[in-house]
Write a protein that holds these residues in place. Structure first.
Motif, mmCIF file in Angstrom:
data_model
loop_
_atom_site.group_PDB
_atom_site.id
_atom_site.type_symbol
_atom_site.label_atom_id
_atom_site.label_comp_id
_atom_site.label_asym_id
_atom_site.label_seq_id
_atom_site.Cartn_x
_atom_site.Cartn_y
_atom_site.Cartn_z
ATOM 1 N N PRO A 175 0.830 -1.202 0.000
ATOM 2 C CA PRO A 175 0.000 0.000 0.000
ATOM 3 C C PRO A 175 0.866 1.254 0.000
ATOM 4 O O PRO A 175 1.917 1.295 0.645
ATOM 5 N N GLY A 176 0.460 2.265 -0.731
ATOM 6 C CA GLY A 176 1.260 3.485 -0.816
ATOM 7 C C GLY A 176 2.432 3.277 -1.749
ATOM 8 O O GLY A 176 2.276 2.967 -2.934
ATOM 9 N N LEU A 177 3.633 3.400 -1.211
ATOM 10 C CA LEU A 177 4.847 3.222 -2.007
ATOM 11 C C LEU A 177 5.066 1.740 -2.282
ATOM 12 O O LEU A 177 5.115 0.926 -1.361
ATOM 13 N N ASP A 178 5.192 1.351 -3.563
ATOM 14 C CA ASP A 178 5.360 -0.064 -3.902
ATOM 15 C C ASP A 178 6.777 -0.527 -3.584
ATOM 16 O O ASP A 178 7.689 0.277 -3.334
ATOM 17 N N GLY A 179 6.981 -1.850 -3.608
ATOM 18 C CA GLY A 179 8.245 -2.439 -3.207
ATOM 19 C C GLY A 179 9.418 -2.039 -4.076
ATOM 20 O O GLY A 179 10.532 -1.832 -3.575
ATOM 21 N N ILE A 180 9.205 -1.942 -5.396
ATOM 22 C CA ILE A 180 10.305 -1.567 -6.282
ATOM 23 C C ILE A 180 10.736 -0.124 -6.014
ATOM 24 O O ILE A 180 11.928 0.187 -5.970
ATOM 25 N N SER A 181 9.762 0.767 -5.816
ATOM 26 C CA SER A 181 10.093 2.159 -5.485
ATOM 27 C C SER A 181 10.794 2.248 -4.136
ATOM 28 O O SER A 181 11.735 3.038 -3.957
ATOM 29 N N LEU A 182 10.348 1.432 -3.170
ATOM 30 C CA LEU A 182 10.994 1.421 -1.856
ATOM 31 C C LEU A 182 12.426 0.919 -1.976
ATOM 32 O O LEU A 182 13.348 1.472 -1.356
ATOM 33 N N CYS A 183 12.633 -0.120 -2.793
ATOM 34 C CA CYS A 183 13.979 -0.642 -3.014
ATOM 35 C C CYS A 183 14.881 0.453 -3.591
ATOM 36 O O CYS A 183 16.020 0.641 -3.139
#
Length: 653
Positions: free
Chosen positions: A55-63
């Motif tokens: 939810p919110g920021l996706d995992g790839i963006s977080l990575c």
């Protein structure tokens, strides 16, 4: 090993935690990017398992964000998205591996172990301490091929010690590494688990205990008995029981080299804790901006800033320590009316503090003569070559005299050989700085006035005592009024002589400054809850012969006092449980200990705290950040070891 699982599906998290916990990993979980970032900033992880659909920021963006923030922890993307474009996007964002759901548990475990082997945390087939063996792949511990049955916490503690055999772990670090965020135990849990682990190892037949307690610091893996014996034999080989003077000098050089190496390692290990502390201060400032900083958060931030004064000062970064002091003062005095000004000031101070602490400090350590200074780039071979290049012996002292008066320089040159001194001269401040860049003297004689410049020698004095506090500086001045003497003393000069001065008088003062300490057997007990400061003080005082006991837990003070029987007590003022003022009161009210000298180490510079310390019987009060040369002289003064023939820069005779 500590892993972070970032996954919004609680059933998936529960399954992963259940499976990986059985492999004796320590696990934390976050259900969104915001919580994950907070955990990564405050804890150290060996690997991150990251879902893509969050939810919110996706995992790839977080990575990608974590890599932008220079987070180097291995990241494994675990997702139901199996399109090749998604894989490419994940690897381009900085992921180290990509596993699709549904997954085979054995494959996931194999990929996790492969990433851990490639990362900073190296996995080996078997970790050994003599006949004690720990197999991370089987989660099995044996001694003399017989299995040992340990609890998960005991196993994790033993694995951590075996992986980092020379590192000291304090209780808070062990809590961070072994216990998950959700467990939140107290430090007594560490003591309980260590005690249980030791009991099982002893029952299995291990002698001696492989886990060493460093009083007031924490725990580490003890060297094997045969390694200790080999080290002793190597030190004795070829020398018998007698050592020449050159052997003693070499031993001292080795001690100082080891001290520098220890301090450098401490600085590297301190970085992780420092970044967490700075992040906490940054969060406090953000809350202050939105008027949501509650009293507990403010107090926590003030405590962190207060401790940084001592920690950064201990590493020889007084400017950084002063910035921490200013942050503490602003947090303490900030009011609603001045909130916007306080926020702007705090943001500037924190930015400056981050900038300074990004650069590694220069770890200068006294030479074997007891006065020179060496940094990272200097070596003993270079120093010997420079001295002997003048046809002088190893014991000749190099003194730099900065003065433009030929009537003073010429008789000083003529007198120097009588004092085993090689005198180098500089007739102006520019020449002095150039000479100091090429090589360091053992002592400096500095005039304050020069005819061809308006710059005062006071400017150079301030720079010298800030960068090279262990080099003695003797100041010469035609002005000897009280205000001038006070100004020179505040800048850290070691002695003050009024001109005209006889060369023999100058060299007598220099010689006394270069030889203030004979063999010291004094026992010091240092009580401070800042473990970084304690370790740094030990590293700098023990090579000078002091026997230093460092205590981080003031609740153990009386027990430690009776066991160590110190000659001098050094106390911090602000500590949890019992503060230094209370401990001093207890000591001074006991007939057996009432004559024990007490020296306070404190970041509190207000008159009220100083008055309280003196009122309960303190013998001296040293402000943090600590200048080591000043601290040593104060210790020696309290021990009565400073020469009685030298007072205020003049001989009594």
């Amino acid at each position: 090993m500590r892993l972070l699982i970032i996954e919004d599906d609680r059933d998936t998290v529960a399954a992963l935690v259940n499976f990986l916990s059985a492999q004796l990993f320590t696990l934390d979980a976050a259900h969104n990017a915001k919580s994950a970032v907070a955990l990564v900033e405050t804890s150290q992880y060996d690997l991150i398992v990251l879902d893509v659909m969050l939810p919110g920021l996706d995992g790839i963006s977080l990575c990608r964000q974590l890599r932008t923030q220079n987070q180097r922890v291995p990241i494994l993307l675990l997702t139901a998205k199996d399109d090749p474009a998604d894989r490419v996007a994940g690897f381009e964002a900085g992921a180290d591996d990509y596993v699709t759901k549904p997954y085979e548990r054995s494959e996931l475990l194999a990929r996790i172990r492969a990433l851990l082997r490639r990362g900073d945390t190296e996995l080996t087939e078997v970790l050994c301490w003599g006949e004690l063996q720990l197999d991370p792949n089987l989660c099995q511990v044996t001694y003399q091929s017989k299995p040992l049955h340990l609890t998960p916490k005991e196993y994790k503690l033993l694995e951590l010690f075996l992986r980092r055999p020379r590192r000291i772990f304090d209780r808070q670090t062990l809590l961070d590494r072994i216990w998950s965020i959700d467990e939140c135990p107290g430090e007594e849990a560490v003591t309980t688990q260590i005690r249980g682990l030791r009991r099982k190892l002893q029952t299995a037949g291990l002698k001696p205990d492989p886990i060493e307690t460093l009083y007031g610091l924490g725990y580490r893996l003890r060297s094997l008995p045969e390694e200790q014996q080999d080290g002793e034999e190597m030190r004795k080989e070829g020398n018998g029981t007698l050592h020449s003077q050159s052997d003693s000098a070499n031993d001292m050089d080795t001690d100082y080299t080891a001290a520098v190496a220890t301090i450098q390692q401490m600085w590297q290990e301190f970085q992780e804790r420092l970044q967490k502390q700075l992040a906490t201060l940054e969060q406090a400032i953000a809350h202050l901006t939105t008027n949501s900083l509650d009293p507990n958060q403010r107090q926590h931030a003030q405590t962190i800033a207060h401790r940084l004064i001592g920690s950064l000062g201990a590493f020889g970064i007084p400017h950084a320590a002063e910035l921490a002091r200013q942050i503490e003062r602003v947090l303490n005095s900030s009011t609603a009316a001045l909130q916007s000004e306080s926020v702007a000031q705090l943001e500037t101070l924190l930015q400056q503090l981050r900038c300074i602490t990004q650069r590694s400090p220069i770890f200068a350590v006294p030479s074997s003569e007891g006065a020179g200074t060496r940094g990272h780039g200097d070596t003993e071979i270079q120093e010997d070559t420079e001295i002997r290049g003048y046809g002088e012996s190893r014991s000749t002292r190099r003194v730099l005299m900065i003065d433009d008066d030929p009537n003073m320089l010429e008789p000083m040159q003529a007198e120097a050989p009588n004092w085993a001194v090689h005198l180098e001269t500089a007739s102006n401040l520019i020449g002095a700085r150039e000479r100091l860049q090429s090589r360091m003297p053992n002592a400096i004689v500095l005039d304050l006035t020069f005819s061809n410049t308006t710059e005062s020698g006071l400017t150079l004095l301030a720079q010298l005592k800030r960068q090279f506090p262990m080099i003695p500086v003797v100041v010469l001045s035609g002005q000897a009024d009280l205000s001038k003497r006070v100004e020179v003393a505040r800048l850290g000069a070691n002695a003050f002589l009024q001109k005209p001065a006889m060369p023999s008088e100058v060299f007598q003062v220099v010689t006394q400054l270069l030889n203030p300490i004979e063999a010291i057997a004094a026992k010091l007990l240092v009580v401070d809850d800042d473990s970084v400061l304690l370790t740094r003080l030990q590293a700098n005082l023990e090579p000078r012969g002091f026997q230093v006991t460092a205590l981080a837990d003031p609740t153990l003070f009386w027990q430690c006092l009776e066991v160590t029987c110190p000659d001098l007590l050094l106390l911090d003022v602000s500590m949890p449980g019992f503060n230094g003022i209370e401990l001093c009161q207890v000591v001074k009210s006991d007939p057996h200990w009432s004559q024990l000298p007490v020296l306070f180490l404190s970041a509190h510079s207000d008159a009220n705290t100083l008055h309280q310390a003196l009122a309960v019987g303190a013998d001296d009060y040293v402000l943090k950040p600590i200048v080591e040369a000043d601290l040593i002289q104060r210790i020696l003064k309290q021990l009565g070891r400073l020469s009685d023939s030298f007072v205020g820069g003049k001989s009594r005779s």
